[in-house]
Design an enzyme around this catalytic site. Structure first.
Site, short mmCIF file in Angstrom:
data_model
loop_
_atom_site.label_atom_id
_atom_site.label_comp_id
_atom_site.label_asym_id
_atom_site.label_seq_id
_atom_site.Cartn_x
_atom_site.Cartn_y
_atom_site.Cartn_z
CD GLN A 95 -3.00 -1.10 0.29
OE1 GLN A 95 -3.49 -0.02 -0.03
NE2 GLN A 95 -3.41 -2.24 -0.24
NE ARG A 117 9.22 -14.62 25.08
CZ ARG A 117 10.20 -15.45 24.71
NH1 ARG A 117 10.23 -16.69 25.20
NH2 ARG A 117 11.14 -15.06 23.87
CG ASP A 140 -4.07 -9.06 -2.88
OD1 ASP A 140 -4.79 -8.04 -2.94
OD2 ASP A 140 -2.94 -9.05 -2.39
#
Length: 410
Positions: free
Chosen positions: A157, A241, A288
Site C-alpha cells: 500500500q 509469547r 488479490d
C-alpha cells in the site's frame, strides 16, 4: 442437480446461525454434481418447477465435468489490464469479463490506499458498474482496502496516502452506496468506532495491514470485525509469547480468514494449517489480483507504485509482494493440493463462504432453487470449461464445447 440443489438448499440455513460462519454445519457432499442444471430466467430451478413457469427455461448438461457454484472473489484489484481504481465503470466491467474466464461469477473490486478524492471516484464508478447488466462476473460492490492502515504493516500500500481514521470520510464513502467491505487496522485510534459504524452501515469490517496483538484482535472481533484480509500477510505473526493477530485469527471461530492460495504469498503447509484451524466454513479464497493478471511479464503500476511481474510474482522495487497474478481457479486447485482434499470438500471456500460473508448466501454461492444461476463448470484439474452468470453463458472454452449443451425447454 436436483439432489445437489436440495442438499445445498437445506444446509445453507444452518450457516446463518450461531457464530460468524455457523455452528452446526454437516459434512459436505461426497461429490460435486454432474447432473443437469435447470434454470428459469436467471435463477436455479428444480426440474419439476420448470413446468410451472413461463419465459426462458433452460437445461444445461455437462458430460464428465464438475458443476459447482461460480467463484466469488471479495478481494481483487484488477485483471486483464483493468483496475478497480480506474474511476471508469467500463473498466470495472472489464475486470468482470476477464475473471469470468476463470470461473468467477461475482467479485468486489478492491481499492488501494490513495487520496480521498481518488477513493471516492473509484467507489462511485464501482457503484455505477454494480447497476449495469453483467458483462462477465457480476459486480457486488467495492472493497475499500486502506487508507486507515498501520504504516508499519503497509505491505504494497502506498505509504504516502495512509491516514488516521477519519469518520466523516468513512461516511462519505458509505454514502456512495457502493462499499461492501472495508479493510483497516483496528488497533489505530478510533478503530472501535469505525468498526461499529461499518456494522451500522451494513459494511463488513475487515482487519488487515495490522500490527494488532492477540488482545487487540480479540477486542476488534468483539466490536464487530468478522474477516481478516489476506491471512498471514501484512499482519503481526504468531509467536509463543505474543500470538499476535494471526494467532487469534487461527483459533477464534468468530472471524473468517481470506487466503491468497497462489503458492507465493502463503506456503502450502500454512494453507493446510489455516484450513485445519478454521475448518471449511472459516476460510475464503481470494486472488488479490492486480491489473497485470492475464498480461505479459513486465512493469505495471499498483497504487501509483511501480510493480514488476516476473516468475509468477508481483513485487515492488524493494521486493515486497504487491498483489498477485492468480485467478480463482488456480487458487482452488492450489488449496486442494495443499490440504490433500478433493473438490467436494473445499468448493465452499471459493463461493459459499465469501458469499455468506456478504450475507448473499441466499442469492449466490450455492445451488438452492431461487438463487442466481451463477455457475462454474470445471474439469478434474479445475480448468474452467464454462462460466454462467444469471443463466447466460459468459465464457465457454472451445475445447469443451462438445461436452456442454444448452437446451431451451418448450
Amino acid at each position: 442437480m436436483a439432489e445437489a440443489s436440495a442438499w445445498l438448499g437445506s444446509q445453507i440455513h444452518t450457516v446463518a446461525g450461531g457464530s460468524a460462519y455457523g455452528t452446526s454445519i454437516p459434512d459436505a457432499p461426497e461429490a460435486v454434481s454432474r447432473d443437469p442444471i435447470f434454470i428459469v430466467g436467471d435463477r436455479i430451478a428444480a426440474e419439476r418447477d420448470t413446468r410451472s413457469h413461463t419465459g426462458r427455461r433452460v437445461r444445461f448438461e455437462a458430460d464428465d465435468l464438475h458443476v459447482l457454484p461460480g467463484f466469488v472473489d471479495v478481494h481483487v484489484h484488477g485483471g486483464g489490464g483493468h483496475d478497480a481504481m480506474s474511476g471508469d465503470p467500463g473498466s470495472i466491467q472489464g475486470m468482470g469479463r476477464f475473471h469470468a474466464r476463470h470461473g468467477t461469477t461475482a467479485l468486489a473490486p478492491t481499492t488501494g490506499t490513495a487520496p480521498k478524492d481518488t477513493l471516492l471516484d473509484a467507489a462511485r464508478a464501482i457503484g455505477a458498474a454494480m447497476h449495469q447488466p453483467p458483462q462477465g462476473a457480476r459486480i457486488l460492490g467495492a472493497h475499500i482496502e486502506g487508507p486507515f492502515i498501520n504504516p508499519a504493516w503497509a505491505g504494497a500500500q502506498n505509504p504516502a496516502h495512509i491516514i488516521d481514521i477519519d469518520m466523516p470520510f468513512t461516511r462519505q464513502l458509505a454514502d456512495t452506496g457502493a462499499v461492501k467491505l472495508m479493510t483497516f487496522a483496528p488497533e489505530l485510534s478510533g478503530g472501535d468506532e469505525l468498526a461499529k459504524e461499518l456494522v451500522r452501515r451494513g459494511i463488513v469490517p475487515v482487519m488487515g495491514h495490522t500490527g494488532a496483538t492477540w488482545s487487540q484482535t480479540a477486542e476488534a472481533i468483539n466490536t464487530g470485525v468478522v474477516q481478516a484480509t489476506h491471512t498471514y500477510n501484512a499482519m503481526l505473526g504468531l509467536h509463543h509469547r505474543e500470538p499476535g493477530a494471526l494467532g487469534r485469527i487461527l483459533v477464534d471461530d468468530r472471524i473468517q480468514g481470506q487466503l491468497i492460495a497462489d503458492n507465493i504469498h502463503v506456503h502450502p503447509g500454512a494453507m493446510d494449517l489455516l484450513w485445519r484451524c478454521k475448518g471449511p466454513w472459516g476460510v475464503m479464497l481470494i486472488t488479490d489480483a492486480i491489473r497485470a493478471v492475464g498480461l505479459e511479464e513486465g512493469t505495471y503500476e499498483f497504487g501509483r507504485l511501480p510493480v514488476t511481474v516476473k516468475d509468477g510474482a508481483c513485487r515492488l522495487p524493494d521486493g515486497t509482494l504487491a498483489g498477485s497474478i492468480a485467478t480463482m481457479d488456480v487458487c482452488l486447485r492450489n488449496l486442494m493440493e495443499a490440504t490433500g482434499l478433493d473438490l467436494a470438500q473445499v468448493w465452499q471456500a471459493s463461493s459459499l463462504v465469501p458469499a455468506g460473508s456478504l450475507k448473499l448466501d441466499y442469492t449466490i454461492g450455492h445451488f438452492a432453487p431461487g438463487c442466481m444461476a451463477d455457475i462454474a463448470i470445471v474439469d478434474d484439474n479445475i480448468n474452467v470449461a464454462a462460466t454462467i452468470v444469471g443463466g447466460r453463458v459468459q465464457y465457454l472454452d472451445s475445447a469443451y464445447a462438445n461436452r456442454i449443451s444448452e437446451v431451451l425447454l418448450s
